[in-house]
Design a protein around this motif. Structure first.
Motif, PDB file in Angstrom:
ATOM      1  N   PHE A  98       0.850  -1.189   0.000  1.00  0.00           N
ATOM      2  CA  PHE A  98       0.000   0.000   0.000  1.00  0.00           C
ATOM      3  C   PHE A  98       0.887   1.240   0.000  1.00  0.00           C
ATOM      4  CE2 PHE A  98      -2.351   3.283   2.433  1.00  0.00           C
ATOM      5  CZ  PHE A  98      -3.469   3.398   1.621  1.00  0.00           C
ATOM      6  N   GLU A  99       0.615   2.145  -0.912  1.00  0.00           N
ATOM      7  CA  GLU A  99       1.379   3.389  -0.987  1.00  0.00           C
ATOM      8  C   GLU A  99       0.969   4.297   0.173  1.00  0.00           C
ATOM      9  OE1 GLU A  99       4.271   5.838  -2.581  1.00  0.00           O
ATOM     10  OE2 GLU A  99       3.692   3.829  -3.270  1.00  0.00           O
ATOM     11  N   PRO A 100       1.917   4.669   1.031  1.00  0.00           N
ATOM     12  CA  PRO A 100       1.564   5.497   2.190  1.00  0.00           C
ATOM     13  C   PRO A 100       0.873   6.800   1.788  1.00  0.00           C
ATOM     14  CG  PRO A 100       3.792   4.650   2.396  1.00  0.00           C
ATOM     15  CD  PRO A 100       3.346   4.338   0.995  1.00  0.00           C
ATOM     16  N   ILE A 101      -0.068   7.204   2.630  1.00  0.00           N
ATOM     17  CA  ILE A 101      -0.787   8.465   2.412  1.00  0.00           C
ATOM     18  C   ILE A 101      -0.475   9.396   3.577  1.00  0.00           C
ATOM     19  CG2 ILE A 101      -3.042   9.570   2.203  1.00  0.00           C
ATOM     20  CD1 ILE A 101      -4.133   6.994   1.027  1.00  0.00           C
ATOM     21  N   GLN A 102       0.085  10.554   3.272  1.00  0.00           N
ATOM     22  CA  GLN A 102       0.330  11.568   4.293  1.00  0.00           C
ATOM     23  C   GLN A 102      -1.002  12.258   4.589  1.00  0.00           C
ATOM     24  OE1 GLN A 102       3.414  11.670   5.577  1.00  0.00           O
ATOM     25  NE2 GLN A 102       4.046  10.146   4.058  1.00  0.00           N
ATOM     26  N   LEU A 103      -1.321  12.416   5.870  1.00  0.00           N
ATOM     27  CA  LEU A 103      -2.619  12.985   6.227  1.00  0.00           C
ATOM     28  C   LEU A 103      -2.482  13.957   7.391  1.00  0.00           C
ATOM     29  CD1 LEU A 103      -3.524  11.331   9.024  1.00  0.00           C
ATOM     30  CD2 LEU A 103      -3.827   9.494   7.365  1.00  0.00           C
ATOM     31  N   GLN A 104      -3.567  14.638   7.684  1.00  0.00           N
ATOM     32  CA  GLN A 104      -3.608  15.569   8.810  1.00  0.00           C
ATOM     33  C   GLN A 104      -5.018  15.599   9.373  1.00  0.00           C
ATOM     34  OE1 GLN A 104      -2.336  19.037   6.532  1.00  0.00           O
ATOM     35  NE2 GLN A 104      -4.400  19.910   6.646  1.00  0.00           N
ATOM     36  N   VAL A 105      -5.103  15.911  10.675  1.00  0.00           N
ATOM     37  CA  VAL A 105      -6.403  15.924  11.338  1.00  0.00           C
ATOM     38  C   VAL A 105      -6.341  16.893  12.522  1.00  0.00           C
ATOM     39  CG1 VAL A 105      -5.711  13.903  12.709  1.00  0.00           C
ATOM     40  CG2 VAL A 105      -8.127  14.503  12.518  1.00  0.00           C
ATOM     41  N   PRO A 106      -7.383  17.696  12.738  1.00  0.00           N
ATOM     42  CA  PRO A 106      -7.400  18.591  13.904  1.00  0.00           C
ATOM     43  C   PRO A 106      -7.335  17.795  15.207  1.00  0.00           C
ATOM     44  CG  PRO A 106      -9.078  19.233  12.308  1.00  0.00           C
ATOM     45  CD  PRO A 106      -8.561  17.894  11.872  1.00  0.00           C
ATOM     46  N   TRP A 107      -6.591  18.307  16.170  1.00  0.00           N
ATOM     47  CA  TRP A 107      -6.448  17.624  17.451  1.00  0.00           C
ATOM     48  C   TRP A 107      -7.792  17.453  18.146  1.00  0.00           C
ATOM     49  CZ3 TRP A 107      -4.501  14.271  20.316  1.00  0.00           C
ATOM     50  CH2 TRP A 107      -4.583  14.306  21.718  1.00  0.00           C
ATOM     51  N   THR A 108      -8.676  18.428  18.014  1.00  0.00           N
ATOM     52  CA  THR A 108      -9.987  18.337  18.660  1.00  0.00           C
ATOM     53  C   THR A 108     -10.812  17.186  18.098  1.00  0.00           C
ATOM     54  OG1 THR A 108     -10.825  19.983  17.081  1.00  0.00           O
ATOM     55  CG2 THR A 108     -10.098  20.788  19.234  1.00  0.00           C
ATOM     56  N   VAL A 109     -10.531  16.791  16.861  1.00  0.00           N
ATOM     57  CA  VAL A 109     -11.224  15.661  16.235  1.00  0.00           C
ATOM     58  C   VAL A 109     -10.524  14.349  16.581  1.00  0.00           C
ATOM     59  CG1 VAL A 109     -11.887  14.617  14.024  1.00  0.00           C
ATOM     60  CG2 VAL A 109     -12.073  17.093  14.341  1.00  0.00           C
ATOM     61  N   LEU A 110      -9.197  14.395  16.636  1.00  0.00           N
ATOM     62  CA  LEU A 110      -8.411  13.186  16.880  1.00  0.00           C
ATOM     63  C   LEU A 110      -8.491  12.706  18.327  1.00  0.00           C
ATOM     64  CD1 LEU A 110      -6.320  11.085  15.929  1.00  0.00           C
ATOM     65  CD2 LEU A 110      -4.537  12.772  16.452  1.00  0.00           C
ATOM     66  N   ARG A 111      -8.519  13.636  19.274  1.00  0.00           N
ATOM     67  CA  ARG A 111      -8.438  13.272  20.692  1.00  0.00           C
ATOM     68  C   ARG A 111      -9.494  12.259  21.123  1.00  0.00           C
ATOM     69  NH1 ARG A 111      -8.193  18.128  24.828  1.00  0.00           N
ATOM     70  NH2 ARG A 111     -10.047  18.683  23.625  1.00  0.00           N
ATOM     71  N   PRO A 112     -10.788  12.479  20.862  1.00  0.00           N
ATOM     72  CA  PRO A 112     -11.774  11.474  21.296  1.00  0.00           C
ATOM     73  C   PRO A 112     -11.603  10.130  20.598  1.00  0.00           C
ATOM     74  CG  PRO A 112     -12.805  13.175  19.930  1.00  0.00           C
ATOM     75  CD  PRO A 112     -11.437  13.652  20.243  1.00  0.00           C
ATOM     76  N   THR A 113     -11.086  10.154  19.376  1.00  0.00           N
ATOM     77  CA  THR A 113     -10.854   8.899  18.657  1.00  0.00           C
ATOM     78  C   THR A 113      -9.763   8.086  19.332  1.00  0.00           C
ATOM     79  OG1 THR A 113     -11.538   9.879  16.550  1.00  0.00           O
ATOM     80  CG2 THR A 113     -10.189   7.890  16.445  1.00  0.00           C
ATOM     81  N   LEU A 114      -8.692   8.746  19.754  1.00  0.00           N
ATOM     82  CA  LEU A 114      -7.608   8.047  20.440  1.00  0.00           C
ATOM     83  C   LEU A 114      -8.095   7.423  21.740  1.00  0.00           C
ATOM     84  CD1 LEU A 114      -4.505  10.393  19.988  1.00  0.00           C
ATOM     85  CD2 LEU A 114      -5.014   8.247  18.824  1.00  0.00           C
ATOM     86  N   ARG A 115      -8.924   8.151  22.469  1.00  0.00           N
ATOM     87  CA  ARG A 115      -9.445   7.630  23.736  1.00  0.00           C
ATOM     88  C   ARG A 115     -10.293   6.389  23.505  1.00  0.00           C
ATOM     89  NH1 ARG A 115     -11.574  13.263  26.542  1.00  0.00           N
ATOM     90  NH2 ARG A 115      -9.533  14.097  27.132  1.00  0.00           N
ATOM     91  N   GLU A 116     -11.073   6.396  22.448  1.00  0.00           N
ATOM     92  CA  GLU A 116     -12.005   5.302  22.202  1.00  0.00           C
ATOM     93  C   GLU A 116     -11.349   4.108  21.521  1.00  0.00           C
ATOM     94  OE1 GLU A 116     -16.401   4.608  20.106  1.00  0.00           O
ATOM     95  OE2 GLU A 116     -15.411   6.560  20.022  1.00  0.00           O
ATOM     96  N   ALA A 117     -10.438   4.372  20.606  1.00  0.00           N
ATOM     97  CA  ALA A 117      -9.888   3.300  19.777  1.00  0.00           C
ATOM     98  C   ALA A 117      -8.750   2.542  20.431  1.00  0.00           C
ATOM     99  CB  ALA A 117      -9.419   3.872  18.437  1.00  0.00           C
TER     100      ALA A 117
END
Length: 219
Positions: free
Chosen positions: A37-56
């Motif tokens: 798989f060809e790597p994909i560089q991405l970005q995400v706002p911290w306010t969106v990422l934070r709850p995902t990290l807690r849950e996942a």
């Protein structure tokens, strides 16, 4: 398997040292990679990422929506600043739902070890996560360990005692200790007694004042 978590991210054009400007704006750089798989560089706002990290955590499937294209992935690594602990970068590992993966799953203690504590003992949570192999859809969010299984001081819970879960294989040594028990050390007992003494002494002035007030009323 828990419900799939969806995370909306965008492709990232900024690379190298310039990503520090993204972080100043509250945007976390990341990458999605995987076998063939060809790597994909991405970005995400911290306010969106934070709850995902807690849950996942590291064992729950995250459905990445990258500019409309969807990929199933696991959180593989979270890089943090050494001192402040701020998230600097996140790695997602792309998975195929029909191919087994290896990852760590956290161990959560439930119930209580009342029999051990009342007998003058204590318990120690030795292993907080276990390595497993499973299809992505079979990965559990956590492994629960019931402390009520501990009945005598000296009892242990080993990896081989962990609950059997459909499609999940534990990769740790079966004799690795998850929870151990032992008699409370003398210094620990002394500390508890000192704490109780401090509590009793702190209550004495109040009791004395109450007696004085009662005597005044009687007079």
């Amino acid at each position: 398997m828990a419900d799939t978590i969806t995370l909306n991210v965008t492709k990232r054009e900024v690379t190298g040292k310039k990503v520090r400007h993204l972080r100043r704006q509250g945007i976390i750089p990341g990458v999605l990679y995987g076998p063939e798989f060809e790597p994909i560089q991405l970005q995400v706002p911290w306010t969106v990422l934070r709850p995902t990290l807690r849950e996942a955590g590291g064992s729950q499937i995250v459905e990445l929506n990258i500019d409309g294209e969807k990929y199933n992935a696991l959180v593989r690594e979270v890089q943090r600043a050494p001192l402040r602990g701020n998230v600097l970068h996140i790695d997602f590992y792309r998975v195929r739902m029909d191919v087994a993966v290896t990852t760590d799953v956290s161990i959560t203690l439930i119930g209580d070890a009342r029999t051990i504590v009342e007998g003058g003992g204590t318990f120690t949570h030795e292993l907080t996560a276990v390595q497993v192999e499973a299809l992505p859809g079979d990965l559990p969010p956590e492994i629960q360990v019931d402390l009520t299984a501990l009945q005598e001081i000296g009892d242990t819970i080993l990896v081989e005692n962990l609950p059997e879960l459909p499609g999940v294989t534990y990769l740790n040594n079966p004799e690795d200790v998850v929870v151990s028990t032992a008699y409370m050390r003398a210094e620990e007992v002394e500390e508890e007694e000192e704490e109780e003494l401090l509590i009793d002494e702190s209550e004495e002035p109040e009791l004395i004042r109450r007696r004085e007030e009662e005597e005044e009323l009687e007079e």
